[in-house]
Design a protein around this motif. Structure first.
Motif, PDB file in Angstrom:
ATOM      1  N   ALA A 135      14.833  80.363-103.573  1.00 45.50           N
ATOM      2  CA  ALA A 135      16.181  80.035-104.024  1.00 45.50           C
ATOM      3  C   ALA A 135      16.854  81.253-104.621  1.00 45.50           C
ATOM      4  N   ARG A 136      16.077  82.038-105.357  1.00 42.43           N
ATOM      5  CA  ARG A 136      16.659  83.216-105.987  1.00 42.43           C
ATOM      6  C   ARG A 136      17.133  84.210-104.943  1.00 42.43           C
ATOM      7  N   GLN A 194      20.230  82.878-103.290  1.00 40.91           N
ATOM      8  CA  GLN A 194      21.361  82.993-104.218  1.00 40.91           C
ATOM      9  C   GLN A 194      21.888  84.428-104.243  1.00 40.91           C
ATOM     10  N   THR A 195      20.977  85.401-104.301  1.00 41.42           N
ATOM     11  CA  THR A 195      21.402  86.804-104.343  1.00 41.42           C
ATOM     12  C   THR A 195      22.093  87.197-103.053  1.00 41.42           C
ATOM     13  N   ALA A 221      25.494  85.661-102.865  1.00 40.74           N
ATOM     14  CA  ALA A 221      26.481  86.319-103.725  1.00 40.74           C
ATOM     15  C   ALA A 221      26.925  87.652-103.129  1.00 40.74           C
ATOM     16  N   ILE A 267      28.857  78.854-102.122  1.00 40.02           N
ATOM     17  CA  ILE A 267      27.686  79.694-102.397  1.00 40.02           C
ATOM     18  C   ILE A 267      26.578  78.927-103.056  1.00 40.02           C
TER      19      ILE A 267
END
Lengths: 303, 294
Positions: B232-233, B236-237, B240, B285
């Motif tokens: 997930a991280r 997410q990055t 973004a 996002i």
């Protein structure tokens, strides 16, 4: 003139020196004079002169305020507050179920936080509110203007045009049914162009721009006194990624919330923050559950 | 940061220099009380400083919704969209895909997602008048080899596919030259690609479309069930970074996602052959973290 030294708007170091030197009230400072002050505190004459100027201005302001009778330390009873709150209008959402739950609609002078999973309709709701705040008073609205601060880039003008057109049509139907003078007069100025021209849009690409925009908001609201709604779409979005220092993030978000509370109260407008909340399966939730509890107590206090 | 160019009291400028504050970001990161202690100024001075600095950052940033609506300049207008080359799809999407933001193209296997994205890579090269952006495209493959033979077929048949464009314009465009293909099979290569290589092409104005085929493939193999946090991280990055690229350069980003369809017993009984569905949607996002499709 009996103003305590600690409450004067001077630089903290200077205040500390004054207290250490034994000064307690503003009167004592004014009696000492700049030369005496600079000798006792060990500061330059210019600094002493400036400090005394500030003290004089403050005392003058205090005197004017107590003579006038109303100021920032106005007293009022709980009954007066209740009456004031009830007399205020609401911003309707055009969904009767939602309006019923909110007790009439979105309240002015309060911060309303709307959280939800992505895709549930938060941005749509705030676009609807930005249009609804402009409904004329004779149709049950607050006849205000709206500020829309967008951090995600999800503001679609075409959608706002659709919403505004539907709202105008709805009001036209009401006017036709009731056939009243003031309805028809209000409809002359309530058109698609006028609705769009009273939504002030700010696009903030990162958290620094968002912070700067909120610092500038009070002045903007003073210039545009008819604004009754401030929407921040995605208040947490710029803070969600690329933030290693979590305590800084918490502090900044809290500071933002404080500023918005002050703005909402001083300018009698409604502030709206929108946040995305992720379902339990993912990390995001860990961060969000930290932020949520902190935001809820504030809401409960207000509401 | 040259503080002298700001409209500030000399005493405040001197305090800024003494406190070694180098950027507007540092000022805004500190609270009012911290700034007072650091710069040894009164609260009125600090308020004035914050307002001046914010004003410097945000002057001329206000637009009304009416101005947004009436803006017809193809460089800034929200109405400007990237056409898909098919009038039916364009009507459904009200002109095409928006230029700012990530658009997700999700569907089952062999529904036609790669075909649409290849066609998009050609559409972006047409002039603004015909729904294009007069620029090239970047195609990032994460699982299969790039279908160059199929692309060549599409290029040869453009005059039949795009009957709305005059033949001489089609002949002038060198479609193959402006499509940049990248193969990124793992996360690090992908990260390198979007942070360094694509920004270069975007800055030079050589591309105005990024296609990622497919985004889920990157995460399918490398992460186990227990690594969902890490996954997930990363998502997410990446999300973004892509979003910020898209906003900066007004470039649509098309992400292809493969989904498996949950078929119920009764549906299977009713018909042996169903048309496959494709979903096109702009991506928020935050919802990238939902992608658990495998």
């Amino acid at each position: 003139m009996q103003r305590e030294v600690g409450s004067l708007p001077l630089a903290p170091a200077l205040r500390a020196k004054l207290v250490a030197a034994g000064f307690q009230t503003a009167q004592e400072l004014l009696e000492t004079g700049p030369c005496g002050l600079s000798k006792e505190l060990g500061i330059s004459k210019e600094e002493a002169l400036e400090a005394l100027q500030v003290v004089r201005q403050e005392c003058h302001g205090d005197a004017a305020r107590t003579a006038g009778g109303s100021g920032t330390t106005r007293k009022c009873t709980a009954l007066e507050l209740l009456e004031e709150e009830q007399a205020q209008g609401f911003i309707i959402t055009f969904c009767s179920a939602l309006d019923n739950i909110l007790g009439g609609g979105v309240q002015l002078t309060k911060i309303t936080e709307i959280c939800g999973t992505p895709g549930v309709g938060k941005t749509q709701l705030c676009m609807q509110l930005a249009v609804d705040v402009q409904i004329p008073e004779c149709f049950g609205g607050v006849a205000g203007e709206a500020v829309f601060i967008d951090t995600e880039g999800s503001f679609m003008v075409d959608r706002v045009v659709d919403i505004a057109t539907a709202c105008v049509q709805h009001c036209q139907l009401i006017a036709e049914a009731h056939q009243e003078e003031d309805h028809l007069k209000a409809l002359e100025t309530f058109s698609l162009e006028s609705i769009l021209s009273h939504i002030y849009y700010f696009r903030c690409r990162d958290y620094i721009e968002l912070l700067a925009q909120v610092y500038l908001l009070p002045d903007f609201l003073s210039e545009h006194s008819k604004v009754r709604l401030v929407v921040v779409d995605g208040i947490a979005f710029p803070f969600r990624h690329d933030f290693e220092d979590l305590s800084l993030r918490t502090r900044l978000l809290n500071g933002l919330a404080q500023q918005l509370i002050i703005i909402a109260h001083d300018h009698k407008s409604a502030s709206h923050g929108f946040r995305d909340v992720q379902p339990p399966a993912v990390t995001q939730n860990a961060e969000d559950t930290e932020m949520n509890p902190r935001k809820r107590p504030r809401r409960e206090e207000e509401k | 940061m040259d503080w002298d160019q700001f409209d500030l009291n000399p005493k405040v400028i001197a305090a800024l220099k003494k406190a070694d504050i180098k950027s507007i970001k540092e000022i805004l990161n500190l609270s009012g009380a911290d700034l007072q202690r650091l710069m040894k100024l009164s609260s009125a001075d600090i308020q004035c400083l914050l307002k001046t600095v914010s004003h410097m950052l945000r002057r001329n940033s206000m637009l009304t919704a009416l101005q947004l609506c009436q803006d017809k300049d193809h460089l800034t207008s929200q109405h400007q969209k990237l056409s898909l080359g098919c009038s039916v799809l364009d009507t459904l999407l009200k002109g095409g895909i928006p230029l700012v933001g990530i658009t997700e193209l999700a569907g089952e296997s062999s529904a036609g997602k790669t075909q649409i994205s290849l066609q998009l890579c050609l559409c972006v090269q047409y002039p603004y008048k015909y729904g294009g952006l007069e620029s090239g495209a970047v195609y990032i493959c994460t699982e299969d080899v790039f279908p160059s033979k199929r692309l060549q077929q599409l290029i040869d048949q453009q005059h039949k596919l795009r009957v709305d464009v005059p033949a001489e314009i089609i002949q002038k465009i060198k479609f193959g030259n402006s499509i940049f293909v990248e193969h990124a099979a793992d996360l690090d290569t992908f990260h390198n690609c979007i942070t360094k290589r694509i920004s270069l092409l975007l800055t030079r104005g050589m591309v105005r479309l990024v296609v990622i085929d497919s985004i889920a493939a990157l995460f399918r193999c490398e992460f186990g069930v227990s690594d969902s946090v890490m996954k997930a991280r990363y998502l997410q990055t990446f999300g973004a970074q892509l979003h910020s690229l898209s906003t900066r350069f007004r470039t649509p980003i098309m992400c292809i996602n493969q989904v498996t369809d949950a078929v119920s017993e009764s549906e299977v009984a009713q018909c042996s052959c169903r048309p496959k569905g494709i979903q096109i949607q702009p991506v928020n996002i935050a919802c990238w973290c939902f992608w658990a499709s495998c």
